[in-house]
Write an enzyme that holds these catalytic residues in place. Sequence first.
Site, PDB file in Angstrom:
ATOM      1  N   HIS A  19      -8.933 -26.948  33.114  1.00 44.60           N
ATOM      2  CA  HIS A  19     -10.195 -26.738  32.384  1.00 44.60           C
ATOM      3  C   HIS A  19     -10.327 -27.836  31.333  1.00 44.60           C
ATOM      4  O   HIS A  19     -10.427 -27.572  30.139  1.00 44.60           O
ATOM      5  CB  HIS A  19     -10.256 -25.337  31.778  1.00 44.60           C
ATOM      6  CG  HIS A  19     -10.463 -24.274  32.816  1.00 44.60           C
ATOM      7  ND1 HIS A  19     -11.685 -24.017  33.398  1.00 44.60           N
ATOM      8  CD2 HIS A  19      -9.588 -23.425  33.424  1.00 44.60           C
ATOM      9  CE1 HIS A  19     -11.556 -23.045  34.297  1.00 44.60           C
ATOM     10  NE2 HIS A  19     -10.295 -22.691  34.336  1.00 44.60           N
ATOM     11  N   GLY A  59     -11.469 -22.420  51.161  1.00 43.22           N
ATOM     12  CA  GLY A  59     -12.685 -22.766  51.890  1.00 43.22           C
ATOM     13  C   GLY A  59     -13.938 -22.653  51.043  1.00 43.22           C
ATOM     14  O   GLY A  59     -15.032 -22.949  51.523  1.00 43.22           O
ATOM     15  N   ASP A  81      -5.933 -17.758  42.685  1.00 43.90           N
ATOM     16  CA  ASP A  81      -6.871 -17.586  41.563  1.00 43.90           C
ATOM     17  C   ASP A  81      -7.715 -16.318  41.786  1.00 43.90           C
ATOM     18  O   ASP A  81      -8.894 -16.269  41.438  1.00 43.90           O
ATOM     19  CB  ASP A  81      -7.770 -18.820  41.387  1.00 43.90           C
ATOM     20  CG  ASP A  81      -8.448 -18.878  40.019  1.00 43.90           C
ATOM     21  OD1 ASP A  81      -8.123 -18.046  39.140  1.00 43.90           O
ATOM     22  OD2 ASP A  81      -9.323 -19.749  39.829  1.00 43.90           O
ATOM     23  N   GLY A 136     -12.598 -27.362  37.522  1.00 41.21           N
ATOM     24  CA  GLY A 136     -12.436 -27.347  36.074  1.00 41.21           C
ATOM     25  C   GLY A 136     -11.931 -28.671  35.529  1.00 41.21           C
ATOM     26  O   GLY A 136     -11.276 -28.720  34.485  1.00 41.21           O
ATOM     27  N   ALA A 164     -16.813 -18.396  40.223  1.00 43.93           N
ATOM     28  CA  ALA A 164     -15.807 -17.780  39.349  1.00 43.93           C
ATOM     29  C   ALA A 164     -14.474 -17.778  40.084  1.00 43.93           C
ATOM     30  O   ALA A 164     -14.259 -18.585  40.977  1.00 43.93           O
ATOM     31  CB  ALA A 164     -16.267 -16.377  38.973  1.00 43.93           C
ATOM     32  N   GLU A 205      -4.304 -18.739  30.880  1.00 44.37           N
ATOM     33  CA  GLU A 205      -5.329 -19.723  31.237  1.00 44.37           C
ATOM     34  C   GLU A 205      -6.361 -19.688  30.119  1.00 44.37           C
ATOM     35  O   GLU A 205      -7.403 -19.068  30.229  1.00 44.37           O
ATOM     36  CB  GLU A 205      -5.952 -19.393  32.593  1.00 44.37           C
ATOM     37  CG  GLU A 205      -6.778 -20.539  33.158  1.00 44.37           C
ATOM     38  CD  GLU A 205      -7.369 -20.220  34.521  1.00 44.37           C
ATOM     39  OE1 GLU A 205      -7.348 -19.047  34.929  1.00 44.37           O
ATOM     40  OE2 GLU A 205      -7.857 -21.160  35.176  1.00 44.37           O
TER      41      GLU A 205
HETATM   42 ZN   LIG Z   1      -7.920 -18.695  36.982  1.00 41.67          ZN
END
Ligand SMILES: [Zn+2]
Length: 386
Positions: free
Chosen positions: A189, A243, A268, A214, A307, A123
Amino acid sequence: MLLLAGGRVVTPDGVLSPGWIRLAGPVIDAAGSGDPGEQPSIDLRGQWVLPGFVDLHVHGGGGASFTEGSSDEARKAAAFHRSQGSTSLLASLVTAPLAELEARAAMLAGLAGEGLIDGLHLEGPFLSPARRGAQDPRYMIAPDVGVFARLHAAARGHLRVITLAPELPGAFAVIEAATRAGVTVAVGHTDATADVTLAAIDAGATHATHLFNGMRPPHHREPGAVGALLDRDEVTCEVIADGVHLDDIAVRLAARAAGPGRLVLVSDAMAAAGMPDGRYQLGSMRVTVAGGVARLLDDSGVAGAIAGSTATLARVVRHAIAAGLAVPDVAAAASTTPARVLGLAGRTGALRPGLAADLVVCDDDFRPRAVMRHGQWRPGAADEIG
Ligand SMILES: [Zn+2]
Protein backbone atom coordinates in the site's frame (compact mmCIF):
# COMPACT_ATOMS: atom_id res chain seq x y z
CA MET A 1 1.44 -45.98 10.85
CA LEU A 2 -0.73 -44.54 8.14
CA LEU A 3 0.37 -45.17 4.55
CA LEU A 4 -1.05 -43.07 1.71
CA ALA A 5 -0.10 -44.46 -1.69
CA GLY A 6 -0.84 -44.47 -5.39
CA GLY A 7 -1.25 -40.73 -5.94
CA ARG A 8 1.02 -38.03 -7.31
CA VAL A 9 2.95 -36.74 -4.31
CA VAL A 10 4.47 -33.26 -4.68
CA THR A 11 7.77 -33.06 -2.79
CA PRO A 12 10.63 -30.50 -2.82
CA ASP A 13 12.54 -32.92 -5.07
CA GLY A 14 9.76 -33.22 -7.64
CA VAL A 15 6.53 -35.11 -8.18
CA LEU A 16 6.57 -38.77 -7.08
CA SER A 17 4.23 -40.53 -9.52
CA PRO A 18 2.99 -42.82 -8.24
CA GLY A 19 4.24 -41.87 -4.82
CA TRP A 20 3.61 -42.76 -1.22
CA ILE A 21 3.84 -41.12 2.17
CA ARG A 22 4.09 -42.91 5.50
CA LEU A 23 3.06 -41.04 8.63
CA ALA A 24 4.12 -41.58 12.21
CA GLY A 25 1.47 -39.82 14.25
CA PRO A 26 1.58 -36.09 13.53
CA VAL A 27 4.80 -36.29 11.47
CA ILE A 28 5.86 -37.52 8.02
CA ASP A 29 8.01 -40.59 8.54
CA ALA A 30 9.00 -41.36 4.95
CA ALA A 31 8.05 -40.68 1.33
CA GLY A 32 9.00 -42.41 -1.88
CA SER A 33 7.96 -43.40 -5.37
CA GLY A 34 6.73 -46.67 -6.82
CA ASP A 35 5.49 -49.57 -4.72
CA PRO A 36 5.76 -48.94 -0.97
CA GLY A 37 5.98 -52.72 -0.38
CA GLU A 38 3.03 -52.87 1.97
CA GLN A 39 -0.72 -52.49 1.76
CA PRO A 40 -1.66 -48.78 1.79
CA SER A 41 -4.12 -47.55 4.41
CA ILE A 42 -5.54 -45.16 1.83
CA ASP A 43 -5.41 -45.56 -1.92
CA LEU A 44 -4.87 -42.21 -3.63
CA ARG A 45 -4.95 -43.28 -7.27
CA GLY A 46 -5.94 -40.40 -9.55
CA GLN A 47 -5.29 -37.79 -6.88
CA TRP A 48 -2.60 -35.29 -5.98
CA VAL A 49 -1.03 -34.83 -2.57
CA LEU A 50 0.23 -31.31 -1.93
CA PRO A 51 1.80 -29.88 1.22
CA GLY A 52 -0.72 -28.05 3.41
CA PHE A 53 -1.05 -24.45 2.29
CA VAL A 54 0.48 -21.60 4.32
CA ASP A 55 -1.53 -18.40 3.83
CA LEU A 56 0.27 -15.25 5.02
CA HIS A 57 -2.55 -12.86 4.14
CA VAL A 58 -6.09 -13.61 5.33
CA HIS A 59 -8.74 -11.21 6.67
CA GLY A 60 -11.58 -13.70 6.96
CA GLY A 61 -13.63 -16.36 5.26
CA GLY A 62 -16.76 -18.48 5.53
CA GLY A 63 -18.78 -15.37 6.43
CA ALA A 64 -16.57 -14.45 9.40
CA SER A 65 -13.68 -12.03 9.90
CA PHE A 66 -10.52 -11.38 11.83
CA THR A 67 -11.04 -7.64 11.24
CA GLU A 68 -14.31 -7.24 13.16
CA GLY A 69 -16.61 -9.28 15.36
CA SER A 70 -15.97 -11.55 18.31
CA SER A 71 -13.30 -14.16 18.90
CA ASP A 72 -15.90 -16.76 17.90
CA GLU A 73 -16.04 -15.07 14.51
CA ALA A 74 -12.25 -15.29 14.25
CA ARG A 75 -12.38 -18.98 15.15
CA LYS A 76 -14.97 -19.53 12.43
CA ALA A 77 -12.80 -17.76 9.83
CA ALA A 78 -9.75 -19.82 10.80
CA ALA A 79 -11.73 -23.07 10.74
CA PHE A 80 -13.07 -22.24 7.28
CA HIS A 81 -9.58 -21.73 5.82
CA ARG A 82 -8.24 -24.82 7.55
CA SER A 83 -11.05 -26.87 6.01
CA GLN A 84 -10.02 -25.57 2.58
CA GLY A 85 -6.40 -26.65 2.90
CA SER A 86 -4.64 -23.75 4.64
CA THR A 87 -3.07 -25.76 7.44
CA SER A 88 -1.12 -22.65 8.54
CA LEU A 89 -2.37 -19.09 8.34
CA LEU A 90 -1.89 -15.59 9.65
CA ALA A 91 -4.79 -13.36 10.66
CA SER A 92 -4.47 -10.04 8.81
CA LEU A 93 -5.81 -6.84 10.34
CA VAL A 94 -6.59 -3.75 8.27
CA THR A 95 -6.12 -0.07 9.13
CA ALA A 96 -8.37 0.93 12.04
CA PRO A 97 -8.29 3.29 15.04
CA LEU A 98 -5.29 2.47 17.22
CA ALA A 99 -7.26 1.36 20.29
CA GLU A 100 -9.25 -1.03 18.11
CA LEU A 101 -6.11 -2.47 16.52
CA GLU A 102 -4.62 -3.01 19.97
CA ALA A 103 -7.74 -4.77 21.22
CA ARG A 104 -7.99 -6.98 18.14
CA ALA A 105 -4.28 -7.83 18.27
CA ALA A 106 -4.71 -8.88 21.92
CA MET A 107 -7.75 -11.03 21.07
CA LEU A 108 -6.02 -12.71 18.11
CA ALA A 109 -2.86 -13.27 20.16
CA GLY A 110 -5.01 -15.46 22.40
CA LEU A 111 -6.05 -17.56 19.41
CA ALA A 112 -2.43 -17.79 18.26
CA GLY A 113 -1.51 -18.98 21.74
CA GLU A 114 -4.05 -21.78 21.31
CA GLY A 115 -2.48 -22.70 17.96
CA LEU A 116 -5.63 -21.77 16.04
CA ILE A 117 -3.71 -19.32 13.86
CA ASP A 118 0.02 -18.96 13.33
CA GLY A 119 0.25 -15.31 14.22
CA LEU A 120 -0.80 -11.85 13.11
CA HIS A 121 -0.22 -9.66 10.10
CA LEU A 122 -0.76 -5.93 10.51
CA GLU A 123 -1.77 -4.49 7.13
CA GLY A 124 -1.78 -0.92 8.42
CA PRO A 125 -1.98 1.64 9.87
CA PHE A 126 1.31 2.95 8.35
CA LEU A 127 0.05 2.94 4.75
CA SER A 128 -0.16 5.50 1.96
CA PRO A 129 -3.60 7.03 1.34
CA ALA A 130 -2.49 7.36 -2.30
CA ARG A 131 -2.50 3.54 -2.60
CA ARG A 132 -5.16 2.74 -0.04
CA GLY A 133 -7.05 0.07 -2.00
CA ALA A 134 -9.88 -1.08 0.23
CA GLN A 135 -8.42 0.40 3.42
CA ASP A 136 -9.84 3.33 5.37
CA PRO A 137 -7.61 6.41 4.85
CA ARG A 138 -9.10 8.17 7.90
CA TYR A 139 -7.07 5.93 10.21
CA MET A 140 -3.80 5.81 8.26
CA ILE A 141 -1.00 7.42 10.27
CA ALA A 142 2.68 8.14 9.77
CA PRO A 143 4.95 5.32 10.96
CA ASP A 144 5.81 5.74 14.63
CA VAL A 145 8.09 3.54 16.72
CA GLY A 146 5.99 4.11 19.86
CA VAL A 147 2.81 3.03 18.08
CA PHE A 148 4.58 -0.01 16.67
CA ALA A 149 5.78 -0.93 20.16
CA ARG A 150 2.22 -0.72 21.52
CA LEU A 151 0.83 -2.96 18.77
CA HIS A 152 3.74 -5.37 19.09
CA ALA A 153 3.18 -5.60 22.85
CA ALA A 154 -0.57 -6.18 22.37
CA ALA A 155 0.21 -9.14 20.09
CA ARG A 156 2.34 -10.76 22.84
CA GLY A 157 5.01 -12.17 20.54
CA HIS A 158 2.57 -13.29 17.82
CA LEU A 159 3.04 -10.37 15.42
CA ARG A 160 4.75 -11.94 12.41
CA VAL A 161 4.38 -9.45 9.54
CA ILE A 162 3.76 -5.71 9.28
CA THR A 163 2.97 -4.03 5.96
CA LEU A 164 4.05 -0.41 5.61
CA ALA A 165 4.70 2.30 3.02
CA PRO A 166 8.42 3.16 3.22
CA GLU A 167 8.06 6.65 1.70
CA LEU A 168 6.16 7.92 4.74
CA PRO A 169 8.08 9.97 7.33
CA GLY A 170 9.32 7.76 10.16
CA ALA A 171 9.13 4.56 8.13
CA PHE A 172 12.81 3.67 8.39
CA ALA A 173 12.82 3.82 12.20
CA VAL A 174 9.84 1.44 12.27
CA ILE A 175 11.48 -0.90 9.71
CA GLU A 176 14.52 -1.09 11.98
CA ALA A 177 12.49 -1.54 15.18
CA ALA A 178 10.32 -4.26 13.63
CA THR A 179 13.32 -6.08 12.19
CA ARG A 180 15.02 -5.98 15.60
CA ALA A 181 11.84 -7.41 17.13
CA GLY A 182 11.91 -10.31 14.66
CA VAL A 183 8.84 -9.07 12.76
CA THR A 184 8.94 -9.43 8.96
CA VAL A 185 8.60 -6.02 7.30
CA ALA A 186 6.53 -6.04 4.12
CA VAL A 187 6.37 -3.18 1.64
CA GLY A 188 2.81 -2.50 0.52
CA HIS A 189 0.00 0.00 0.00
CA THR A 190 2.80 2.29 -1.08
CA ASP A 191 3.53 4.99 -3.62
CA ALA A 192 7.30 4.52 -3.15
CA THR A 193 9.78 4.88 -5.97
CA ALA A 194 12.27 2.11 -6.70
CA ASP A 195 15.03 4.04 -4.88
CA VAL A 196 13.03 4.43 -1.68
CA THR A 197 12.02 0.77 -1.83
CA LEU A 198 15.64 -0.34 -2.26
CA ALA A 199 16.58 1.76 0.77
CA ALA A 200 13.78 0.10 2.75
CA ILE A 201 15.15 -3.32 1.78
CA ASP A 202 18.61 -2.21 2.89
CA ALA A 203 17.03 -1.18 6.21
CA GLY A 204 15.49 -4.62 6.71
CA ALA A 205 12.29 -5.02 4.66
CA THR A 206 12.16 -8.54 3.17
CA HIS A 207 8.62 -9.07 1.89
CA ALA A 208 6.14 -7.59 -0.59
CA THR A 209 2.46 -7.37 0.27
CA HIS A 210 0.37 -8.35 -2.77
CA LEU A 211 2.89 -7.27 -5.40
CA PHE A 212 1.38 -4.89 -8.01
CA ASN A 213 -1.84 -4.30 -6.03
CA GLY A 214 -1.63 -1.17 -3.87
CA MET A 215 1.57 0.02 -5.57
CA ARG A 216 2.32 2.53 -8.31
CA PRO A 217 2.35 0.74 -11.67
CA PRO A 218 5.92 -0.01 -12.78
CA HIS A 219 7.37 2.20 -15.52
CA HIS A 220 10.50 1.25 -17.45
CA ARG A 221 12.38 4.33 -16.18
CA GLU A 222 10.74 4.28 -12.72
CA PRO A 223 10.14 0.62 -11.94
CA GLY A 224 8.72 1.61 -8.54
CA ALA A 225 8.25 -0.72 -5.61
CA VAL A 226 7.25 -3.56 -7.96
CA GLY A 227 10.55 -3.45 -9.82
CA ALA A 228 12.70 -3.01 -6.73
CA LEU A 229 10.98 -5.79 -4.78
CA LEU A 230 11.29 -8.25 -7.66
CA ASP A 231 14.89 -7.23 -8.28
CA ARG A 232 16.23 -8.05 -4.82
CA ASP A 233 16.98 -11.68 -3.97
CA GLU A 234 16.24 -11.32 -0.25
CA VAL A 235 12.62 -10.27 -0.87
CA THR A 236 9.70 -12.68 -0.99
CA CYS A 237 6.77 -11.46 -3.10
CA GLU A 238 3.08 -12.14 -2.48
CA VAL A 239 0.75 -12.35 -5.47
CA ILE A 240 -3.03 -12.74 -5.38
CA ALA A 241 -3.28 -15.09 -8.35
CA ASP A 242 -7.07 -15.34 -8.26
CA GLY A 243 -7.78 -14.22 -11.82
CA VAL A 244 -9.28 -10.97 -10.51
CA HIS A 245 -6.51 -8.95 -8.84
CA LEU A 246 -3.86 -9.63 -11.49
CA ASP A 247 -3.77 -10.52 -15.13
CA ASP A 248 -2.24 -13.97 -15.56
CA ILE A 249 0.63 -12.39 -17.53
CA ALA A 250 1.56 -10.37 -14.43
CA VAL A 251 1.43 -13.57 -12.36
CA ARG A 252 3.70 -15.40 -14.80
CA LEU A 253 6.15 -12.48 -15.02
CA ALA A 254 6.36 -12.26 -11.23
CA ALA A 255 6.79 -16.04 -10.96
CA ARG A 256 9.64 -16.01 -13.47
CA ALA A 257 11.35 -12.99 -11.94
CA ALA A 258 11.05 -14.16 -8.35
CA GLY A 259 11.34 -17.92 -8.89
CA PRO A 260 9.58 -20.47 -6.66
CA GLY A 261 11.92 -19.72 -3.74
CA ARG A 262 10.67 -16.11 -3.56
CA LEU A 263 7.12 -16.24 -4.88
CA VAL A 264 4.35 -16.46 -2.27
CA LEU A 265 0.75 -17.16 -3.21
CA VAL A 266 -1.79 -15.56 -0.88
CA SER A 267 -5.56 -15.38 -0.79
CA ASP A 268 -6.06 -11.90 0.79
CA ALA A 269 -9.45 -13.46 1.56
CA MET A 270 -12.20 -11.54 3.31
CA ALA A 271 -15.36 -12.79 5.02
CA ALA A 272 -17.02 -13.34 1.62
CA ALA A 273 -14.61 -16.16 0.72
CA GLY A 274 -16.65 -19.34 0.39
CA MET A 275 -19.90 -17.37 0.60
CA PRO A 276 -22.51 -16.19 -1.93
CA ASP A 277 -22.57 -12.73 -3.51
CA GLY A 278 -23.90 -9.99 -1.22
CA ARG A 279 -22.87 -7.25 1.22
CA TYR A 280 -19.90 -7.72 3.57
CA GLN A 281 -17.61 -5.71 5.83
CA LEU A 282 -13.81 -5.31 5.65
CA GLY A 283 -12.79 -3.46 8.82
CA SER A 284 -14.69 -0.17 8.67
CA MET A 285 -15.32 -0.44 4.91
CA ARG A 286 -18.49 -1.75 3.29
CA VAL A 287 -17.98 -4.20 0.44
CA THR A 288 -20.30 -5.62 -2.17
CA VAL A 289 -19.58 -8.94 -3.86
CA ALA A 290 -20.97 -9.59 -7.34
CA GLY A 291 -19.89 -12.50 -9.50
CA GLY A 292 -17.33 -13.39 -6.81
CA VAL A 293 -15.57 -10.01 -7.16
CA ALA A 294 -15.46 -7.88 -3.98
CA ARG A 295 -15.61 -4.10 -4.43
CA LEU A 296 -15.75 -1.18 -2.01
CA LEU A 297 -19.13 0.46 -1.63
CA ASP A 298 -19.23 4.25 -1.22
CA ASP A 299 -21.81 6.21 0.79
CA SER A 300 -24.11 6.49 -2.19
CA GLY A 301 -23.95 2.74 -2.76
CA VAL A 302 -21.70 2.82 -5.83
CA ALA A 303 -19.19 -0.03 -6.21
CA GLY A 304 -15.56 1.12 -6.59
CA ALA A 305 -12.06 -0.31 -6.07
CA ILE A 306 -11.46 -4.06 -5.81
CA ALA A 307 -11.43 -5.01 -2.14
CA GLY A 308 -10.05 -8.20 -0.61
CA SER A 309 -10.57 -11.42 -2.48
CA THR A 310 -13.27 -14.05 -2.17
CA ALA A 311 -10.76 -16.79 -2.93
CA THR A 312 -9.23 -19.40 -0.69
CA LEU A 313 -5.56 -20.23 -1.11
CA ALA A 314 -6.75 -23.54 -2.61
CA ARG A 315 -8.54 -21.60 -5.33
CA VAL A 316 -5.46 -19.44 -5.91
CA VAL A 317 -3.37 -22.62 -6.24
CA ARG A 318 -5.80 -24.01 -8.82
CA HIS A 319 -5.80 -20.74 -10.73
CA ALA A 320 -2.00 -20.46 -10.70
CA ILE A 321 -1.68 -23.98 -12.14
CA ALA A 322 -4.27 -23.17 -14.80
CA ALA A 323 -2.30 -19.99 -15.58
CA GLY A 324 0.68 -22.15 -16.49
CA LEU A 325 2.83 -22.35 -13.36
CA ALA A 326 4.41 -25.78 -12.77
CA VAL A 327 2.82 -27.80 -9.96
CA PRO A 328 6.03 -28.13 -7.86
CA ASP A 329 6.62 -24.37 -8.19
CA VAL A 330 3.07 -23.67 -7.07
CA ALA A 331 3.54 -25.97 -4.05
CA ALA A 332 6.71 -24.05 -3.19
CA ALA A 333 4.89 -20.72 -3.50
CA ALA A 334 1.81 -21.84 -1.54
CA SER A 335 3.57 -23.79 1.20
CA THR A 336 7.35 -24.03 1.38
CA THR A 337 8.31 -20.40 0.83
CA PRO A 338 5.61 -18.85 3.07
CA ALA A 339 6.53 -21.38 5.79
CA ARG A 340 10.09 -20.08 5.54
CA VAL A 341 8.85 -16.48 5.84
CA LEU A 342 7.13 -17.45 9.09
CA GLY A 343 10.22 -19.22 10.39
CA LEU A 344 8.30 -22.52 10.25
CA ALA A 345 10.40 -24.27 7.58
CA GLY A 346 11.71 -26.76 10.15
CA ARG A 347 8.14 -27.80 11.03
CA THR A 348 5.90 -27.58 7.98
CA GLY A 349 5.60 -26.42 4.36
CA ALA A 350 6.79 -29.49 2.44
CA LEU A 351 6.15 -33.21 2.12
CA ARG A 352 9.44 -34.27 3.61
CA PRO A 353 10.31 -36.74 6.41
CA GLY A 354 10.49 -35.07 9.80
CA LEU A 355 8.02 -32.29 9.00
CA ALA A 356 4.43 -32.14 10.21
CA ALA A 357 1.92 -34.29 8.33
CA ASP A 358 0.14 -31.22 6.92
CA LEU A 359 -1.24 -32.07 3.49
CA VAL A 360 -4.03 -31.54 1.01
CA VAL A 361 -5.41 -34.31 -1.20
CA CYS A 362 -6.73 -32.81 -4.45
CA ASP A 363 -8.58 -34.29 -7.39
CA ASP A 364 -7.23 -34.13 -10.93
CA ASP A 365 -8.57 -30.59 -11.25
CA PHE A 366 -6.80 -29.51 -8.03
CA ARG A 367 -9.98 -29.23 -5.99
CA PRO A 368 -9.24 -30.13 -2.36
CA ARG A 369 -10.94 -33.37 -1.31
CA ALA A 370 -9.33 -33.95 2.06
CA VAL A 371 -7.14 -31.95 4.41
CA MET A 372 -4.82 -33.31 7.07
CA ARG A 373 -3.17 -31.23 9.79
CA HIS A 374 -0.62 -32.68 12.21
CA GLY A 375 -1.61 -36.17 11.05
CA GLN A 376 -5.33 -35.65 11.69
CA TRP A 377 -7.90 -35.52 8.91
CA ARG A 378 -10.34 -32.65 9.08
CA PRO A 379 -13.62 -34.11 10.43
CA GLY A 380 -15.36 -36.06 7.69
CA ALA A 381 -12.64 -35.41 5.17
CA ALA A 382 -11.12 -38.90 5.18
CA ASP A 383 -14.46 -40.34 4.06
CA GLU A 384 -14.12 -38.53 0.76
CA ILE A 385 -10.99 -40.26 -0.45
CA GLY A 386 -9.68 -43.76 -0.98
ZN1 LIG B 1 -5.18 -7.55 2.68
